[in-house]
Write an enzyme that holds these catalytic residues in place. Sequence first.
Site, PDB file in Angstrom:
ATOM      1  N   ARG A  15      31.170 -48.540  13.765  1.00 61.60           N
ATOM      2  CA  ARG A  15      30.669 -49.041  15.061  1.00 61.60           C
ATOM      3  C   ARG A  15      30.314 -50.514  14.960  1.00 61.60           C
ATOM      4  O   ARG A  15      29.441 -50.891  14.179  1.00 61.60           O
ATOM      5  CB  ARG A  15      29.416 -48.258  15.472  1.00 61.60           C
ATOM      6  N   ARG A  23      19.791 -55.556  20.491  1.00 58.97           N
ATOM      7  CA  ARG A  23      19.572 -54.245  21.125  1.00 58.97           C
ATOM      8  C   ARG A  23      18.076 -53.920  21.173  1.00 58.97           C
ATOM      9  O   ARG A  23      17.585 -53.339  22.143  1.00 58.97           O
ATOM     10  CB  ARG A  23      20.352 -53.154  20.386  1.00 58.97           C
ATOM     11  N   LYS A  44      17.890 -40.043  17.944  1.00 56.14           N
ATOM     12  CA  LYS A  44      18.058 -39.299  19.198  1.00 56.14           C
ATOM     13  C   LYS A  44      19.278 -38.380  19.130  1.00 56.14           C
ATOM     14  O   LYS A  44      19.202 -37.222  19.507  1.00 56.14           O
ATOM     15  CB  LYS A  44      18.219 -40.265  20.393  1.00 56.14           C
ATOM     16  N   ARG A  72      17.554 -46.105  30.508  1.00 56.33           N
ATOM     17  CA  ARG A  72      17.162 -47.236  29.668  1.00 56.33           C
ATOM     18  C   ARG A  72      16.537 -48.348  30.498  1.00 56.33           C
ATOM     19  O   ARG A  72      16.177 -49.386  29.938  1.00 56.33           O
ATOM     20  CB  ARG A  72      18.386 -47.791  28.956  1.00 56.33           C
ATOM     21  N   ARG A 114      24.605 -46.733   8.953  1.00 50.38           N
ATOM     22  CA  ARG A 114      25.431 -45.942   9.882  1.00 50.38           C
ATOM     23  C   ARG A 114      26.707 -46.703  10.250  1.00 50.38           C
ATOM     24  O   ARG A 114      27.779 -46.127  10.337  1.00 50.38           O
ATOM     25  CB  ARG A 114      24.613 -45.637  11.147  1.00 50.38           C
TER      26      ARG A 114
END
Length: 190
Positions: free
Chosen positions: A134, A146, A14, A89, A128
Amino acid sequence: MKNIILFGKPGAGKGTQAVFLRDHFNLIHISTGDVFRYNIKNQTPLGIMAKQYMDNGDLVPDEVTIQMLESEVDKRPDAAGFIFDGFPRTISQAEALDGFLSKKDMAIAATLALDVDEDILVSRLLSRGKDSGRADDQDEEKIRNRFAEYNEKTAPLIAYYKAQEKFHAIDGSRPIEAIADHLTRIVDQL
Ligand code: AMP
């Protein structure tokens, strides 16, 4: 005015596609995840509150998320349109967004959903996480949580936007440029 939602599971691409569409169509990109991370970095009360949810891969409560999103939109009264990345969401967030936009004579033009298998996403997110540091991208258990949050609370939005005839599913496992071309063709026709 073109207001677009970029939709998909964590790691679906996204953010990458939002930057491309932002530049191509001169839109304002709002990523709720980025706004939360900015607040965490600056240790604001919002950031301190959001961190406890984000670190576990849970959704931040609707009320604060909706308020934050609305104040980001209000900062840009002259925008040619918005790309909402990571918002809504939940069904409550989607209903709040529709109500908020309609008060301003605005509406969502399309929801563009990037479709990618969870197993591909796990390896994308772990890699990532190595680059970005992160915390929520570094632990497979948090990543799976998640996805569980997505499947339970976010997936019902597919029917919500289908009922409004605004839902477009795109194969998000293709090369970045092929996806960008496909999205551009859809947004051109809005
Ligand atoms: P993202 O960068 O979009 O993957 O978001 C990272 C984290 O921020 C999510 O796992 C949630 O904890 C939080 N977050 C981002 N957007 C929302 C939202 N619309 N509603 C609730 N929590 C959110």
